[in-house]
Design a protein around this motif. Structure first.
Motif, short mmCIF file in Angstrom:
data_model
loop_
_atom_site.label_atom_id
_atom_site.label_comp_id
_atom_site.label_asym_id
_atom_site.label_seq_id
_atom_site.Cartn_x
_atom_site.Cartn_y
_atom_site.Cartn_z
N LEU A 152 0.91 -1.31 -0.08
CA LEU A 152 0.12 -0.09 0.13
C LEU A 152 0.77 1.30 -0.02
CD1 LEU A 152 -2.76 1.46 0.14
CD2 LEU A 152 -2.59 1.22 2.74
N GLU A 153 0.74 1.84 -1.13
CA GLU A 153 1.80 3.07 -1.16
C GLU A 153 3.29 2.86 -0.90
OE1 GLU A 153 -0.60 5.87 0.86
OE2 GLU A 153 -1.93 6.31 -0.90
N GLY A 154 3.72 1.50 -1.16
CA GLY A 154 5.19 1.37 -0.66
C GLY A 154 5.29 0.69 0.59
N ASP A 155 4.17 0.85 1.47
CA ASP A 155 4.33 0.15 2.73
C ASP A 155 3.64 -1.25 2.48
OD1 ASP A 155 5.16 2.56 3.84
OD2 ASP A 155 3.05 3.15 4.27
N VAL A 156 4.24 -2.24 3.45
CA VAL A 156 3.33 -3.67 3.49
C VAL A 156 2.73 -3.86 4.51
CG1 VAL A 156 4.11 -5.97 3.17
CG2 VAL A 156 5.63 -4.05 2.08
N TYR A 157 1.70 -4.39 4.27
CA TYR A 157 0.66 -4.65 5.63
C TYR A 157 0.56 -6.20 5.53
CZ TYR A 157 -0.35 0.02 6.51
OH TYR A 157 -0.39 1.33 6.84
N PHE A 158 -0.01 -6.75 6.91
CA PHE A 158 -0.33 -8.01 6.79
C PHE A 158 -1.83 -8.07 7.07
CE2 PHE A 158 -1.71 -11.40 10.03
CZ PHE A 158 -1.12 -12.54 9.25
N SER A 159 -2.20 -9.01 6.42
CA SER A 159 -3.77 -9.51 6.29
C SER A 159 -4.06 -10.27 7.41
CB SER A 159 -4.23 -10.04 4.77
OG SER A 159 -5.64 -10.20 4.85
N VAL A 160 -5.00 -9.75 8.29
CA VAL A 160 -5.22 -10.48 9.49
C VAL A 160 -6.21 -11.69 9.12
CG1 VAL A 160 -4.73 -8.46 11.13
CG2 VAL A 160 -7.08 -9.01 10.14
N GLU A 161 -6.86 -11.67 8.03
CA GLU A 161 -7.77 -12.66 7.61
C GLU A 161 -6.90 -13.86 6.96
OE1 GLU A 161 -10.36 -10.76 4.86
OE2 GLU A 161 -11.27 -9.43 6.20
N ALA A 162 -5.71 -13.81 7.18
CA ALA A 162 -4.99 -14.79 6.71
C ALA A 162 -4.84 -15.93 7.65
CB ALA A 162 -3.35 -14.43 5.97
N ASP A 163 -4.74 -15.38 8.74
CA ASP A 163 -4.86 -16.63 9.92
C ASP A 163 -6.25 -16.75 10.64
OD1 ASP A 163 -3.82 -17.75 12.20
OD2 ASP A 163 -3.60 -16.05 13.50
N PRO A 164 -6.51 -17.80 10.50
CA PRO A 164 -7.73 -18.33 10.93
C PRO A 164 -7.85 -18.36 12.34
CG PRO A 164 -6.49 -20.38 10.31
CD PRO A 164 -5.85 -19.23 9.78
N HIS A 165 -6.76 -18.34 13.09
CA HIS A 165 -6.82 -18.15 14.66
C HIS A 165 -6.77 -16.79 14.82
CE1 HIS A 165 -6.28 -22.55 14.84
NE2 HIS A 165 -5.37 -22.30 13.99
N PHE A 166 -6.83 -15.80 14.40
CA PHE A 166 -6.69 -14.23 14.43
C PHE A 166 -7.78 -14.09 15.53
CE2 PHE A 166 -7.98 -9.89 14.09
CZ PHE A 166 -6.89 -9.31 14.66
N GLY A 167 -7.34 -13.50 16.58
CA GLY A 167 -8.31 -12.97 17.64
C GLY A 167 -8.29 -14.09 18.81
N GLY A 168 -7.80 -15.09 18.75
CA GLY A 168 -7.57 -16.23 19.82
C GLY A 168 -6.69 -15.65 21.11
N VAL A 169 -5.83 -14.72 20.96
CA VAL A 169 -5.07 -14.34 22.14
C VAL A 169 -5.87 -13.45 23.08
CG1 VAL A 169 -3.07 -13.13 22.86
CG2 VAL A 169 -2.97 -14.74 21.08
N SER A 170 -6.57 -12.17 22.49
CA SER A 170 -7.27 -11.32 23.15
C SER A 170 -8.74 -11.62 23.28
CB SER A 170 -6.97 -10.06 22.23
OG SER A 170 -7.67 -10.08 21.03
N HIS A 171 -9.22 -12.38 22.33
CA HIS A 171 -10.84 -12.44 22.19
C HIS A 171 -11.60 -11.39 22.41
CE1 HIS A 171 -9.90 -16.99 22.71
NE2 HIS A 171 -9.11 -16.57 23.54
N LEU A 172 -11.13 -10.32 21.77
CA LEU A 172 -11.96 -8.97 21.74
C LEU A 172 -12.79 -8.75 20.30
CD1 LEU A 172 -8.85 -6.57 22.67
CD2 LEU A 172 -10.85 -7.25 24.14
N ASP A 173 -13.66 -8.16 20.56
CA ASP A 173 -14.71 -7.96 19.25
C ASP A 173 -13.98 -6.92 18.52
OD1 ASP A 173 -15.13 -5.42 20.25
OD2 ASP A 173 -17.27 -6.13 21.27
N ALA A 174 -14.45 -6.62 17.16
CA ALA A 174 -13.84 -5.79 16.08
C ALA A 174 -13.65 -4.47 16.59
CB ALA A 174 -14.49 -6.10 14.76
N ALA A 175 -14.81 -3.89 17.27
CA ALA A 175 -14.70 -2.59 17.82
C ALA A 175 -13.78 -2.17 18.73
CB ALA A 175 -16.24 -2.28 18.14
N ALA A 176 -13.52 -3.27 19.78
CA ALA A 176 -12.45 -3.06 20.71
C ALA A 176 -11.00 -3.12 20.28
CB ALA A 176 -12.74 -4.06 21.89
N MET A 177 -11.04 -4.26 19.28
CA MET A 177 -9.75 -4.01 18.52
C MET A 177 -9.38 -2.77 17.85
SD MET A 177 -9.62 -8.14 16.99
CE MET A 177 -9.60 -9.34 17.97
N ARG A 178 -10.33 -2.26 17.02
CA ARG A 178 -10.10 -1.02 16.24
C ARG A 178 -9.75 0.14 17.20
NH1 ARG A 178 -13.02 0.97 10.78
NH2 ARG A 178 -12.11 2.83 10.77
#
Length: 409
Positions: A152-178
């Motif tokens: 993205l404009e020269g920067d490189v971002y990780f796609s959290v959707e690539a990990d099926p276990h994403f969210g399994g450490v914190s167990h937060l909802d999307a609003a809290a994560m944001r």
């Protein structure tokens, strides 16, 4: 990067106990059985203002983990990083009109001095983000080439959707994560991201900021989370025993780091237990660099406070608890140190074997340091009262307090 010198850890009679500890990812206790070598990674400082009592409380917790393991006759492979290039460091250097490298070196040196004074056992590998860059670049390239990251404009971002276990450490909802992402170094509102939560892996070079050769990524510097992942995988591999840090690292840092590692390796989980220390407050607010409400270990030492008393002040609170630093907390610790030293200075005393087992049981039970202190208090009170006739008891107590809690009497 070198760590600090290790203090001797006395050997104790009897057998140590396996550690039962609270795992953030499962929300409950787990009993760790690491095998002959226990592996632990603890996130280190960003060296622009060290070492405050909040730092010291966190590293005290994971020093206790090491000591419990050492008491079981295991070896401990402990790794800690130093985030010696990051936005807060660069911002502080610009504010103070100092060289950012010099600032990082000065504060890291002060941190080492404080850790030595507090008798914190050093990591086997103490690794700076800058020295880790040659190992970080290929990991980012692998994530990008596999489709788990994007430009993205020269920067490189990780796609959290690539990990099926994403969210399994914190167990937060999307609003809290944001919300937490915005507060803790993320950029959820940047246009063009596939998911607002996607974290940066590689920041393209900005004018006036340091940058390094990133191969096919171009010049730039690494994101925060991939730094720790690269260091942990290099020195510990996947499935290590404890990922540790303050509770403010649960999200995004440890959540994102776990996802990076799990996608890179195809293995789960990154760590067997995610362990987090509580926050320390001052004057009713969390002690933090942004607020400037800090109590520094070095300032206390310069004022003549015995580092053993500082350590006892930390030990008086359960590591997972949020608590407040006050003058009374320190005064109580100074008084406790005086009582304990008076107790072990006598030539004999009440038998100490049961006390050693009480300390072991307390610390193996989710690092219950307050219970361990209470057990020593009871022995010291007996010593101050009726005393005893066991000539070896004071030495046993002194060695146990040193070996298991890092307090030199």
């Amino acid at each position: 990067m070198h760590a600090w010198p290790a203090s001797d850890v006395p050997a104790l009679p009897g057998e140590g106990r396996d550690l039962r500890i609270h795992d953030t990812a499962t929300g409950g206790p787990v009993t760790l059985d690491p095998g002959p070598v226990a592996r632990i990674y603890v996130c280190g400082i960003t060296p622009y203002d060290a070492t405050h009592i909040g730092h010291a409380a966190t590293y005290n917790a994971f020093d206790l983990v090491q000591r419990v393991w050492l008491d079981t006759k295991r070896q401990v492979h402990y790794v800690q990083n130093v985030t010696d290039v990051d936005d807060p460091l660069l911002e502080r250097a610009a504010r103070d009109d100092v060289d950012w490298v010099s600032l990082a070196e000065r504060e890291t040196a002060l941190f080492r001095e404080d850790m030595t004074a507090l008798r914190m056992l050093p990591p086997r590998h103490y690794v700076g983000a800058v020295e880790a860059i040659p190992g970080i670049v290929p990991l980012v390239e692998r994530l990008r080439d596999s489709g788990a990251a994007y430009d993205l404009e020269g920067d490189v971002y990780f796609s959290v959707e690539a990990d099926p276990h994403f969210g399994g450490v914190s167990h937060l909802d999307a609003a809290a994560m944001r919300l937490l992402s915005a507060e803790r170094g993320g950029d959820p509102d940047r246009p063009g991201k596939k998911n607002p939560l996607d974290p940066m892996l590689w920041m393209a070079a900005r004018e006036g900021e340091p940058s390094w050769d990133g191969g096919s990524l171009g010049r730039g510097r690494p994101g925060w989370h991939i730094e720790c992942v690269a260091i942990a995988l290099d020195h510990l591999g996947m499935g290590f025993d404890v990922q540790g840090g303050g509770s403010d690292l649960v999200f995004p840092h440890h959540e994102m780091g776990a996802s990076h590692a799990q996608v890179l390796t195809g293995e789960f989980p990154m760590a067997k237990a995610y362990v987090h220390a509580g926050m320390v407050a001052l004057d009713g607010e969390k002690m933090s660099k942004s607020r400037g409400n800090l109590v520094f270990v070095s300032a206390l030492r310069r004022a003549g406070v015995d580092p053993a008393a500082i350590r006892l002040a930390l030990l008086a609170h359960h590591y997972r608890a949020d608590w407040e630093w006050t003058d009374q907390v320190l005064q109580d610790a100074v008084a406790r140190l005086e009582r304990w030293r008076a107790a072990v200075s006598r030539p004999d005393g009440p038998p100490a074997e049961a006390l050693v087992e009480e300390i072991r049981e307390a610390l193996s039970n989710d690092l219950d340091a307050p219970a361990a202190l209470a057990a020593v208090d009871r022995w010291a009170a007996l010593q101050a009262g009726t005393g005893g006739t066991d000539e070896g008891a004071p030495g046993v107590v002194s060695r146990a307090v040193d070996a298991l809690m890092g307090v030199a009497l």
